[in-house]
Design an enzyme around this catalytic site. Structure first.
Site, PDB file in Angstrom:
ATOM      1  N   HIS A 180     -24.762 -59.593 -27.383  1.00  0.00           N
ATOM      2  CA  HIS A 180     -25.557 -60.642 -26.753  1.00  0.00           C
ATOM      3  C   HIS A 180     -25.672 -61.844 -27.691  1.00  0.00           C
ATOM      4  O   HIS A 180     -25.803 -61.674 -28.903  1.00  0.00           O
ATOM      5  CB  HIS A 180     -26.954 -60.126 -26.412  1.00  0.00           C
ATOM      6  CG  HIS A 180     -26.944 -58.872 -25.603  1.00  0.00           C
ATOM      7  ND1 HIS A 180     -27.250 -57.643 -26.136  1.00  0.00           N
ATOM      8  CD2 HIS A 180     -26.643 -58.666 -24.295  1.00  0.00           C
ATOM      9  CE1 HIS A 180     -27.152 -56.711 -25.193  1.00  0.00           C
ATOM     10  NE2 HIS A 180     -26.788 -57.315 -24.066  1.00  0.00           N
ATOM     11  N   ASP A 195     -23.572 -59.066 -32.458  1.00  0.00           N
ATOM     12  CA  ASP A 195     -24.155 -58.322 -31.352  1.00  0.00           C
ATOM     13  C   ASP A 195     -23.455 -58.765 -30.068  1.00  0.00           C
ATOM     14  O   ASP A 195     -22.943 -59.890 -29.984  1.00  0.00           O
ATOM     15  CB  ASP A 195     -25.647 -58.643 -31.282  1.00  0.00           C
ATOM     16  CG  ASP A 195     -26.414 -57.735 -30.339  1.00  0.00           C
ATOM     17  OD1 ASP A 195     -27.102 -56.825 -30.843  1.00  0.00           O
ATOM     18  OD2 ASP A 195     -26.362 -57.949 -29.123  1.00  0.00           O
ATOM     19  N   HIS A 207     -33.350 -62.418 -30.080  1.00  0.00           N
ATOM     20  CA  HIS A 207     -33.735 -63.075 -28.834  1.00  0.00           C
ATOM     21  C   HIS A 207     -35.133 -63.696 -28.900  1.00  0.00           C
ATOM     22  O   HIS A 207     -35.530 -64.383 -27.951  1.00  0.00           O
ATOM     23  CB  HIS A 207     -33.685 -62.095 -27.657  1.00  0.00           C
ATOM     24  CG  HIS A 207     -32.320 -61.567 -27.361  1.00  0.00           C
ATOM     25  ND1 HIS A 207     -31.221 -62.388 -27.232  1.00  0.00           N
ATOM     26  CD2 HIS A 207     -31.872 -60.293 -27.179  1.00  0.00           C
ATOM     27  CE1 HIS A 207     -30.151 -61.638 -26.975  1.00  0.00           C
ATOM     28  NE2 HIS A 207     -30.517 -60.370 -26.940  1.00  0.00           N
ATOM     29  N   ASP A 209     -23.590 -52.587 -29.766  1.00  0.00           N
ATOM     30  CA  ASP A 209     -23.498 -52.716 -28.315  1.00  0.00           C
ATOM     31  C   ASP A 209     -22.206 -53.394 -27.854  1.00  0.00           C
ATOM     32  O   ASP A 209     -22.014 -53.636 -26.654  1.00  0.00           O
ATOM     33  CB  ASP A 209     -24.714 -53.437 -27.735  1.00  0.00           C
ATOM     34  CG  ASP A 209     -25.108 -54.687 -28.504  1.00  0.00           C
ATOM     35  OD1 ASP A 209     -24.322 -55.132 -29.363  1.00  0.00           O
ATOM     36  OD2 ASP A 209     -26.210 -55.215 -28.251  1.00  0.00           O
TER      37      ASP A 209
END
Length: 319
Positions: A167, A165, A128, A242
């Site tokens: 995200h 991931d 990120h 996740d």
């Protein structure tokens, strides 16, 4: 392609700096790295022979992917409070050391993968972070830094970053958007953070509650698409846990077995293509950090089994 693969287990990269003193009430599970390493030791996956201690990433390598002012501000401790709020982590000298060491660890895992065919980092996946700021618990983008450093050093000509991931790898996509030698692919939950998505070279957005069968079907289709863009010299694989159905920040519904199959499918796909693969652990969140470490350990169990199988196969072929 033949790789120099010792039979001691898949090469691992780790540092005791990864789990620094931390407020136990903070949302970020800082001690999961230590717990993961201890668990891998208990399961005889990590040992002194196959564990490599990571070193801090030099600032000149960080600046291949990040703005010089941002790098200097974070390392020097004069980053603004607004920037820290966006980052979601409190600044400390220990955090600086931890961050630099973790970024260096991903680069080291890539170098080990190029030498041995497969390597795993007990951290990494800070996807990120953008060039001029950090966010979502990510200070510097280790994936982009490692890729740009290896390209600068001419160790590789073309890199695939496969981000699984939960995200989207928004920072990686943005930093590398004009870098034709890097291909970014993100398979993520459509309705999860970040809510302002970037454009990867290939994005696969999944609906809430996607489970094992549908996820693995989409993964198979995605890998088939990626073959159309080969050759690649290195795969950097973000194997976030996740995506698990019990993850407190994820919206997908993979089981332990689903994560095992995901990782095995990616690693075996890369092995079939003789594509060196560096794995990072990505995100994973749970109030029970021991349970979280066990989810992350699924990657290492799968990678170690694939590494040993490939080594034994090569040994039989050479005899």
């Amino acid at each position: 392609m033949k790789h120099n693969t010792p039979s001691i287990g898949v090469p691992l990269v780790y540092s005791h700096n990864y789990s620094i003193p931390w407020n136990p009430k903070h949302r970020f599970p800082m001690d999961k790295y230590r717990l993961l390493y201890e668990l891998l030791q208990q399961r005889s996956i990590a040992n002194n022979a196959n564990t490599h201690i990571s070193s801090p990433c030099p600032t000149e390598w960080l600046k291949l992917a990040h703005d010089s002012d941002y790098v200097d501000a974070f390392i020097g401790g004069h980053i603004s409070q607004d920037a820290l709020k966006l980052l979601g982590l409190p600044w400390s000298q220990a955090l600086v050391t931890r961050t630099l060491t973790a970024v260096g660890g991903t680069l080291q895992a890539c170098q080990l993968a190029l030498k041995n065919g497969l390597a795993c980092h007990l951290a990494g996946g800070t996807h990120h972070a953008f060039s001029d700021h950090g966010q979502g618990f990510c200070v510097f983008n280790d994936l982009a830094v490692a890729a740009m450093t290896l390209l600068k050093q001419r160790h590789v000509k073309r890199i695939l970053i496969l981000d699984c991931d939960v995200h989207q790898g928004d920072g990686s996509a943005h930093i590398l958007r004009h870098e034709s030698r890097c291909f970014t692919c993100s398979i993520h939950a459509q309705n999860n953070y970040p809510f302002d998505k970037q454009c990867s070279d290939l994005d696969v957005a999944l609906a809430n509650g996607t489970g094992d069968a549908e996820y693995l079907q989409m993964l198979t289709q995605t890998l088939s698409q990626l073959e159309q863009h080969k050759p690649f010299d290195l795969l950097i694989y973000d194997a976030g846990s996740d995506v698990h159905l019990d993850d407190r920040l994820g919206l997908l519904a993979l089981s332990d077995d689903g994560i095992r199959k995901r990782d095995r499918h990616v690693i075996e796909w890369a092995q079939r293509l003789n594509l060196p693969t560096a794995c990072v652990i990505g995100g994973g969140y749970d109030h029970d950090h021991q349970q979280l470490a066990q989810r992350h350990a699924l990657l290492f169990e799968t990678a170690n089994a694939a590494f040993q199988k490939r080594y034994l196969s090569n040994s039989d072929t050479n005899e």
